[in-house]
Design a protein around this motif. Structure first.
Motif, PDB file in Angstrom:
ATOM      1  N   ALA A  87       0.887  -1.141  -0.058  1.00 17.48           N
ATOM      2  CA  ALA A  87      -0.106   0.115   0.005  1.00 17.48           C
ATOM      3  C   ALA A  87       0.820   1.315   0.121  1.00 17.48           C
ATOM      4  O   ALA A  87       0.441   2.275  -0.553  1.00 17.48           O
ATOM      5  N   THR A  88       2.008   1.406   0.648  1.00 18.36           N
ATOM      6  CA  THR A  88       3.043   2.348   0.607  1.00 18.36           C
ATOM      7  C   THR A  88       3.276   2.920  -0.754  1.00 18.36           C
ATOM      8  O   THR A  88       3.450   3.902  -1.066  1.00 18.36           O
ATOM      9  N   GLU A  89       3.683   1.921  -1.754  1.00 13.93           N
ATOM     10  CA  GLU A  89       4.000   2.478  -3.193  1.00 13.93           C
ATOM     11  C   GLU A  89       2.526   2.990  -3.679  1.00 13.93           C
ATOM     12  O   GLU A  89       2.404   4.067  -4.481  1.00 13.93           O
ATOM     13  N   SER A 188      -8.186   6.565  -0.855  1.00 15.03           N
ATOM     14  CA  SER A 188      -8.814   6.060   0.372  1.00 15.03           C
ATOM     15  C   SER A 188      -7.709   4.754   0.691  1.00 15.03           C
ATOM     16  O   SER A 188      -7.849   3.691  -0.023  1.00 15.03           O
ATOM     17  N   ASP A 189      -7.121   4.726   1.907  1.00 15.44           N
ATOM     18  CA  ASP A 189      -6.106   3.831   2.308  1.00 15.44           C
ATOM     19  C   ASP A 189      -7.024   2.804   3.433  1.00 15.44           C
ATOM     20  O   ASP A 189      -7.233   3.474   4.358  1.00 15.44           O
ATOM     21  N   GLU A 190      -7.365   1.628   2.874  1.00 17.27           N
ATOM     22  CA  GLU A 190      -8.232   0.661   3.621  1.00 17.27           C
ATOM     23  C   GLU A 190      -7.682  -0.727   3.953  1.00 17.27           C
ATOM     24  O   GLU A 190      -8.226  -1.565   3.771  1.00 17.27           O
ATOM     25  N   SER A 218      -5.474  -0.908  -0.833  1.00 15.62           N
ATOM     26  CA  SER A 218      -5.307  -2.127  -0.003  1.00 15.62           C
ATOM     27  C   SER A 218      -3.958  -2.892  -0.059  1.00 15.62           C
ATOM     28  O   SER A 218      -3.274  -2.602  -0.784  1.00 15.62           O
ATOM     29  N   SER A 219      -4.053  -4.036   0.685  1.00 15.60           N
ATOM     30  CA  SER A 219      -2.593  -4.564   0.887  1.00 15.60           C
ATOM     31  C   SER A 219      -2.765  -6.072   1.561  1.00 15.60           C
ATOM     32  O   SER A 219      -3.777  -6.184   2.248  1.00 15.60           O
ATOM     33  N   ALA A 220      -1.991  -6.990   1.088  1.00 16.49           N
ATOM     34  CA  ALA A 220      -2.086  -8.220   1.280  1.00 16.49           C
ATOM     35  C   ALA A 220      -1.125  -8.295   2.737  1.00 16.49           C
ATOM     36  O   ALA A 220      -1.625  -9.075   3.730  1.00 16.49           O
TER      37      ALA A 220
HETATM   38  C1  LIG Z   1      -2.217   3.134   7.291  1.00 19.60           C
HETATM   39  C2  LIG Z   1      -1.451   2.201   6.493  1.00 19.60           C
HETATM   40  N1  LIG Z   1      -1.037   2.318   5.277  1.00 19.60           N
HETATM   41  C3  LIG Z   1      -0.259   1.560   4.705  1.00 19.60           C
HETATM   42  C4  LIG Z   1       0.540   0.848   5.236  1.00 19.60           C
HETATM   43  C5  LIG Z   1       1.525   0.052   4.525  1.00 19.60           C
HETATM   44  O1  LIG Z   1       1.188  -0.840   3.651  1.00 19.60           O
HETATM   45  P1  LIG Z   1       1.961  -1.916   3.076  1.00 19.60           P
HETATM   46  O2  LIG Z   1       3.034  -2.815   3.927  1.00 19.60           O
HETATM   47  O3  LIG Z   1       1.346  -2.892   2.230  1.00 19.60           O
HETATM   48  O4  LIG Z   1       3.023  -1.059   2.282  1.00 19.60           O
HETATM   49  C6  LIG Z   1       0.304   0.838   6.694  1.00 19.60           C
HETATM   50  C7  LIG Z   1       1.238  -0.178   7.304  1.00 19.60           C
HETATM   51  O5  LIG Z   1       1.608   0.159   8.642  1.00 19.60           O
HETATM   52  C8  LIG Z   1      -0.526   1.471   7.325  1.00 19.60           C
HETATM   53  O6  LIG Z   1      -0.746   1.302   8.532  1.00 19.60           O
END
Ligand SMILES: Cc1ncc(COP(=O)(O)O)c(C=O)c1O
Length: 377
Positions: A87-89, A188-190, A218-220
């Motif tokens: 999700a960070t990227e 929207s970060d879910e 979102s993210s795995a």
């Molecule tokens: C709100 C939020 N967004 C994104 C992330 C990062 O997700 P990813 O590890 O999939 O990059 C985190 C990880 O702590 C998070 O708390």
């Protein structure tokens, strides 16, 4: 300062032999069959070379199915789904794609530390709206007042790290009304979508008129407890996803080839896997919240995520930063001061965050240490 404090606290955890409840990653890996699927993909030569830029078709299809299964949303896997390096990227690429220098981005503080950095890298200006204790609800008048002619988008995170707040359908509807009225986009970060203990997770993109103006992420990592694999994704209209993809191409191009195959399978696991996540985390939440309250912390039980925010004002330190620097030495436990997630440091001055995505015996060990410390104070 967010990542600096994480590094400092992790080093302190090692130096003092502390139980580390600072960083938000589980101490148990996700489902074995998912790990086996990743191993099989590697051994069978699937994904060991650059996968397709938008992500492998199997994963894009599985993401689209997941959005339909849980939220009734339909996305075209070819044009409306993009696989990212976590999700960070996705957050970074979405902000770089959509924010022009001078644009304002409204974000709810305290915020995940990459938000401020990426808004700045995009040349944008962040406009914080503060979620305040004890219940950390979004102040909808404050959001409305924060919109100016320069506002480009609202960056949302629900379930919210670090406060654990889950925005209600009514709150999201009010934000959606504003976005439509003022022609704003929403990111929207879910990532904590499957970790909800009170209320329900509502993707803002599912609300009327929001599909075409929302980039959902979102993210795995969180859902399947494989944070090191860095498999994330974006869903949205073809136009928005194409804009994010154009940036992603020059950030990582592609990532996590074999893990994409494994997550495609993971997303198709039966419903009880997904409901089970909240069931087991709720027990851990209750264990940690109960123990911290007994030790004298003011606890704000989270509605979602695997973090609990507490207040340490009754515990003999003026700030959460001082408290967190002392706690490893005095009690042998590491936590994170929420002040680092705020622009308005005053709002989070005495708040401290603990992660409960750990084995019960680890949480019990941490609580025993904290109890001993509290009694000796
Ligand atoms: C709100 C939020 N967004 C994104 C992330 C990062 O997700 P990813 O590890 O999939 O990059 C985190 C990880 O702590 C998070 O708390």
């Amino acid at each position: 300062m967010g990542s600096t404090i994480f590094a400092e606290m992790s080093a302190l955890a090692v130096a003092t032999g502390s139980v580390n409840l600072g960083q938000g990653f589980p101490d148990t890996d996700g489902p074995r069959e998912v790990a086996q699927a990743a191993a099989a993909a590697i051994l069978e030569g699937r994904g060991n070379q650059y996968p397709p830029g938008p992500g492998i078709p199997e994963l894009r299809q599985a993401v689209a199915e997941h959005q339909r299964r849980f939220y009734g949303l339909s996305f075209d896997p070819d044009t409306e789904v993009l696989v990212t390096a976590g999700a960070t990227e996705a957050v970074a690429a979405a902000l770089f794609a959509l924010v022009e220098p001078g644009d304002e981005v409204i974000a709810f503080e305290p915020y995940y530390d990459s938000y401020a950095a990426c808004i700045a890298l995009a040349g944008g200006t962040r406009v914080p709206v503060t979620l305040r204790a004890p219940d950390f609800r979004p102040d909808l008048d404050a959001v409305r007042a924060a919109v100016t002619p320069r506002t480009r988008l609202i960056l949302l995170n629900s379930p919210h790290n670090p406060t654990g707040s889950v925005f209600t359908r009514a709150e999201l509807a009010a934000i959606a009304d504003l976005a439509r009225e003022r022609d704003l986009l929403v990111i929207s970060d879910e990532v904590y979508e499957h970790m909800v203990y009170a209320g329900e997770h509502v993707p803002i993109g599912s609300l009327p008129g929001m599909r075409e103006r929302t980039v959902s992420i979102s993210s795995a990592g969180k859902t399947f407890s494989f944070t090191g694999w860095k498999v994330g994704w974006v869903t949205g209209s073809a136009e928005l996803v194409a804009a994010v993809r154009a940036v992603k191409q020059f950030l990582t191009f592609v990532s996590s080839g074999p893990f994409q195959y494994a997550i495609a399978e993971a997303l198709r696991m039966p419903d009880d896997y997904f409901t089970g996540i909240s069931v087991s985390l709720r027990e851990k939440r209750d264990l940690l919240c109960g123990g911290l309250a007994e030790a004298g912390f003011l606890v704000y039980p989270p509605e979602g995520t695997y973090f609990v925010t507490t207040d340490i004002r009754e515990l003999g330190r003026a700030t959460g930063v001082e408290f967190c620097r002392d706690l490893p030495h005095q009690a042998g436990v590491v936590a994170i001061p929420n002040a680092v997630f705020y622009d308005d440091r005053e709002a989070g001055r005495t708040q401290v965050r603990f992660a409960f995505c750990k084995r019960p015996e680890v949480l019990q060990d941490a609580l025993a240490r904290i109890e001993k410390w509290a009694l000796a104070r």
